[in-house]
Design a protein around this motif. Structure first.
Motif, PDB file in Angstrom:
ATOM      1  N   ALA A  30       0.829  -1.209   0.000  1.00 36.27           N
ATOM      2  CA  ALA A  30       0.000   0.000   0.000  1.00 36.27           C
ATOM      3  C   ALA A  30       0.861   1.256   0.000  1.00 36.27           C
ATOM      4  O   ALA A  30       2.017   1.237   0.442  1.00 36.27           O
ATOM      5  N   GLU A  41      -1.397   5.055   3.675  1.00 34.71           N
ATOM      6  CA  GLU A  41      -2.398   4.069   4.059  1.00 34.71           C
ATOM      7  C   GLU A  41      -1.860   3.161   5.167  1.00 34.71           C
ATOM      8  O   GLU A  41      -2.605   2.755   6.068  1.00 34.71           O
ATOM      9  N   CYS A  52      -2.253   5.152   8.250  1.00 36.28           N
ATOM     10  CA  CYS A  52      -3.669   5.206   8.624  1.00 36.28           C
ATOM     11  C   CYS A  52      -4.103   3.917   9.317  1.00 36.28           C
ATOM     12  O   CYS A  52      -4.860   3.948  10.296  1.00 36.28           O
ATOM     13  N   ALA A  53      -3.629   2.781   8.827  1.00 36.33           N
ATOM     14  CA  ALA A  53      -4.040   1.497   9.395  1.00 36.33           C
ATOM     15  C   ALA A  53      -3.654   1.356  10.865  1.00 36.33           C
ATOM     16  O   ALA A  53      -4.281   0.596  11.603  1.00 36.33           O
ATOM     17  N   THR A  76      -2.684  11.314   8.867  1.00 37.71           N
ATOM     18  CA  THR A  76      -3.912  10.875   8.191  1.00 37.71           C
ATOM     19  C   THR A  76      -4.827  12.060   7.892  1.00 37.71           C
ATOM     20  O   THR A  76      -5.374  12.175   6.790  1.00 37.71           O
ATOM     21  N   PHE A 123      -5.254  12.651   3.807  1.00 43.45           N
ATOM     22  CA  PHE A 123      -6.542  12.204   3.278  1.00 43.45           C
ATOM     23  C   PHE A 123      -7.507  13.397   3.333  1.00 43.45           C
ATOM     24  O   PHE A 123      -8.370  13.475   4.203  1.00 43.45           O
ATOM     25  N   ALA A 158     -10.649  10.411  -0.587  1.00 40.85           N
ATOM     26  CA  ALA A 158      -9.503   9.947   0.190  1.00 40.85           C
ATOM     27  C   ALA A 158      -9.921   9.601   1.616  1.00 40.85           C
ATOM     28  O   ALA A 158      -9.441   8.610   2.198  1.00 40.85           O
ATOM     29  N   ARG A 184     -11.528   6.316   1.643  1.00 35.95           N
ATOM     30  CA  ARG A 184     -10.502   5.291   1.523  1.00 35.95           C
ATOM     31  C   ARG A 184      -9.827   5.044   2.872  1.00 35.95           C
ATOM     32  O   ARG A 184      -9.553   3.894   3.239  1.00 35.95           O
ATOM     33  N   ALA A 185      -9.587   6.114   3.615  1.00 33.51           N
ATOM     34  CA  ALA A 185      -8.986   5.961   4.939  1.00 33.51           C
ATOM     35  C   ALA A 185      -9.857   5.104   5.843  1.00 33.51           C
ATOM     36  O   ALA A 185      -9.353   4.258   6.597  1.00 33.51           O
ATOM     37  N   GLN A 204     -11.902   2.801   4.837  1.00 34.47           N
ATOM     38  CA  GLN A 204     -11.789   1.430   4.345  1.00 34.47           C
ATOM     39  C   GLN A 204     -10.521   0.765   4.871  1.00 34.47           C
ATOM     40  O   GLN A 204     -10.525  -0.407   5.258  1.00 34.47           O
ATOM     41  N   VAL A 205      -9.429   1.527   4.870  1.00 33.56           N
ATOM     42  CA  VAL A 205      -8.155   1.012   5.381  1.00 33.56           C
ATOM     43  C   VAL A 205      -8.278   0.658   6.860  1.00 33.56           C
ATOM     44  O   VAL A 205      -7.825  -0.408   7.309  1.00 33.56           O
ATOM     45  N   LYS A 238      -7.923  -3.024   8.924  1.00 33.01           N
ATOM     46  CA  LYS A 238      -7.119  -3.314  10.110  1.00 33.01           C
ATOM     47  C   LYS A 238      -7.989  -3.884  11.228  1.00 33.01           C
ATOM     48  O   LYS A 238      -7.573  -4.817  11.940  1.00 33.01           O
TER      49      LYS A 238
END
Length: 206
Positions: A108, A112, A115-116, A167, A171, A176, A179-180, A182-183, A187
């Protein structure tokens, strides 16, 4: 262990032992994951901050590191260090989940990966409650074995502050930001898979 689990009854000694054995595989892969994020990051200021996570877990100088502290916790509850380090009892479901997280960090974009890590948002409070409640639930644990959680109180707060700032900055568009989320859900799925694998194998309630 999730925040919801803080109010649940204490595990039995055997259940607690299995939690520690499985969690160790996650712990030893944290610096591997962080190294993957570093390898993908082309910004020196970010690398200078993020490398501290690897040092925290692998150790440096007089600091033995979080992995060593986790092994001391295992010894404090009566586990054999060599057996824990052998990873012989790691469940396939736990191994799959942890490996998926490390592979995500390798592939990734580095923001990302940062962020995870935000599942640590509640870590300082969780560690505080563990330190407050575990001596009562598990009086047979040598207090020296709790050093991992003591050290993570301040370090987790530091790590979260940096990861959250990155983050929020990186993002910036709605797409974005989605997407964050989703990431972060990915996790969380990793952590739930670990818990579910242990619950299925050992009949442990979360």
């Amino acid at each position: 262990m999730t925040a919801a689990g803080l109010s649940s009854p204490a595990w039995t000694r055997a259940e607690f032992e299995q939690q520690l054995r499985e969690r160790f595989y996650y712990q030893i892969n944290i610096p591997v994951k962080d190294a993957a994020i570093l390898a993908n990051c082309d910004e020196r200021t970010v690398r200078r901050n993020w490398v501290q996570r690897i040092l925290d877990h692998d150790g440096h100088g007089d600091d033995p590191g979080g992995i060593e502290s986790w092994l001391r916790l295992a010894e404090a509850v009566g586990l054999d260090r060599a057996q824990v380090e052998s990873l012989a009892e790691v469940l396939p479901g736990v191994r799959f989940a942890v490996d998926a997280y490390v592979n995500f960090a390798r592939r990734a974009p580095w923001p990302e990966g940062v962020c995870a890590s935000l599942t640590e948002l509640f870590a300082p409070e969780i560690h505080r409650q563990r330190l407050a409640s575990w001596p009562g639930h598990y009086p047979w644990i040598d207090p020296a074995g709790l050093s991992y959680f003591q050290s993570r109180m301040s370090r987790a707060r530091r790590d979260v502050e940096f990861a959250l700032a990155v983050t929020l900055e990186r993002f910036a568009t709605r797409a974005a930001q989605e997407r964050a989320l989703q990431v972060l859900q990915f996790k969380l799925d990793v952590l739930w898979q670990m818990n579910d694998a242990m619950a299925l194998a050992y009949g442990v309630t979360q």
